[in-house]
Design a protein around this motif. Structure first.
Motif, PDB file in Angstrom:
ATOM      1  N   GLN A 123       0.824  -1.204   0.000  1.00 57.11           N
ATOM      2  CA  GLN A 123       0.000   0.000   0.000  1.00 57.11           C
ATOM      3  C   GLN A 123       0.865   1.265   0.000  1.00 57.11           C
ATOM      4  O   GLN A 123       0.575   2.224  -0.714  1.00 57.11           O
ATOM      5  N   VAL A 124       1.906   1.267   0.816  1.00 55.02           N
ATOM      6  CA  VAL A 124       2.804   2.421   0.875  1.00 55.02           C
ATOM      7  C   VAL A 124       3.486   2.627  -0.477  1.00 55.02           C
ATOM      8  O   VAL A 124       3.641   3.758  -0.952  1.00 55.02           O
ATOM      9  N   LEU A 127       1.025   4.270  -2.758  1.00 56.36           N
ATOM     10  CA  LEU A 127       0.814   5.666  -2.381  1.00 56.36           C
ATOM     11  C   LEU A 127       1.985   6.536  -2.813  1.00 56.36           C
ATOM     12  O   LEU A 127       1.803   7.590  -3.422  1.00 56.36           O
ATOM     13  N   VAL A 153       2.174   9.692   5.168  1.00 55.49           N
ATOM     14  CA  VAL A 153       1.016   8.921   4.708  1.00 55.49           C
ATOM     15  C   VAL A 153      -0.300   9.673   4.901  1.00 55.49           C
ATOM     16  O   VAL A 153      -1.372   9.078   4.818  1.00 55.49           O
ATOM     17  N   ARG A 177      -2.897   0.532   8.303  1.00 51.47           N
ATOM     18  CA  ARG A 177      -3.591  -0.214   7.249  1.00 51.47           C
ATOM     19  C   ARG A 177      -5.004   0.328   7.038  1.00 51.47           C
ATOM     20  O   ARG A 177      -5.438   0.540   5.900  1.00 51.47           O
ATOM     21  N   HIS A 179      -6.043   3.324   7.738  1.00 50.31           N
ATOM     22  CA  HIS A 179      -5.904   4.658   7.153  1.00 50.31           C
ATOM     23  C   HIS A 179      -5.639   4.569   5.649  1.00 50.31           C
ATOM     24  O   HIS A 179      -6.255   5.294   4.848  1.00 50.31           O
ATOM     25  N   LEU A 180      -4.731   3.672   5.254  1.00 51.96           N
ATOM     26  CA  LEU A 180      -4.402   3.532   3.842  1.00 51.96           C
ATOM     27  C   LEU A 180      -5.572   2.950   3.055  1.00 51.96           C
ATOM     28  O   LEU A 180      -5.786   3.311   1.891  1.00 51.96           O
ATOM     29  N   LEU A 184      -6.094   5.579   0.095  1.00 50.25           N
ATOM     30  CA  LEU A 184      -5.428   5.140  -1.137  1.00 50.25           C
ATOM     31  C   LEU A 184      -6.354   5.190  -2.349  1.00 50.25           C
ATOM     32  O   LEU A 184      -5.949   5.711  -3.407  1.00 50.25           O
TER      33      LEU A 184
END
Length: 211
Positions: A123-124, A127, A153, A177, A179-180, A184
């Motif tokens: 995910q990071v 992003l 993030v 997780r 938050h993403l 995202l």
């Protein structure tokens, strides 16, 4: 074990191991820097958010004074050491201009969930690539902790403080997780929209359908 720690409240959250450069101009904090240099002491940065001083903060070590100006102002480099809790706040340390607090260290469980780490890493990566932060992505260590990416993030200062208050790495992973999962899709859709806007008005070589 409780101890007296000089305090330097700021309207930001600092995470353990983070390096922070500061410009020091107030006389009380110039005194604090001099005491750090002469006595080898550390100091704490408790966040001042929403006109409220947080009970949690981050202990800082002075690394160097990069420049001292004729006015007495200074540019310094520091690094965060650990999280503490303020049990009692003093507007002035004994015989000093700067504040202090009776503090105790906050124990941390730094063991990550390997499966969550893999999910968050993907995910990071998505992003950072969407936002053009490839340099940050390349600098990210394989064994990074959530604190290492938390400023990059999209957390609000209040969310960062909540993260600082969380003592388990696995709980911090869950927070990131979730938050993403929320931001995202919005970021990716925004980037797709920006790309469509950039293409609008350009000559397009399109193949018409055959009937």
């Amino acid at each position: 074990m409780a101890r007296l720690l000089p305090l330097f409240p700021l309207n930001l959250v600092v995470f353990p191991h983070e390096k922070l450069n500061l410009h020091i101009f107030e006389p009380r904090y110039r005194q604090l820097v001099r005491d750090c240099l002469e006595q080898g002491i550390t100091f704490g940065i408790p966040p001042f958010l929403g006109n409220t001083l947080g009970e949690l903060g981050t202990e800082m070590r002075l690394l160097s004074v990069e420049q001292t100006y004729t006015s007495g102002e200074m540019d310094i480099r520091t690094q965060a050491v650990r999280v503490f809790r303020i049990n009692k706040f003093f507007r002035e340390a004994p015989g000093k201009l700067y504040a202090a607090g009776q503090v105790e260290d906050v124990a941390q469980d730094d063991e990550p969930d390997p499966l969550l780490r893999d999910i968050i890493s993907q995910q990071v990566r998505q992003l950072y690539e969407a936002l053009g932060l490839r340099k940050l992505l390349l600098e990210l260590s394989p064994d990074y902790r959530i604190f290492d990416v938390a400023h990059h993030v999209g957390f609000s200062p209040e969310q960062e403080y909540q993260l600082l208050a969380t003592t388990s790495e696995q709980e911090r992973q869950e927070m990131l997780r979730e938050h993403l999962d929320t931001i995202l899709p919005v970021v990716l859709e925004t980037e797709r929209l920006k790309e469509r806007v950039r293409l609008n008005g350009h000559f397009k070589n399109l193949q018409p359908p055959s009937f």
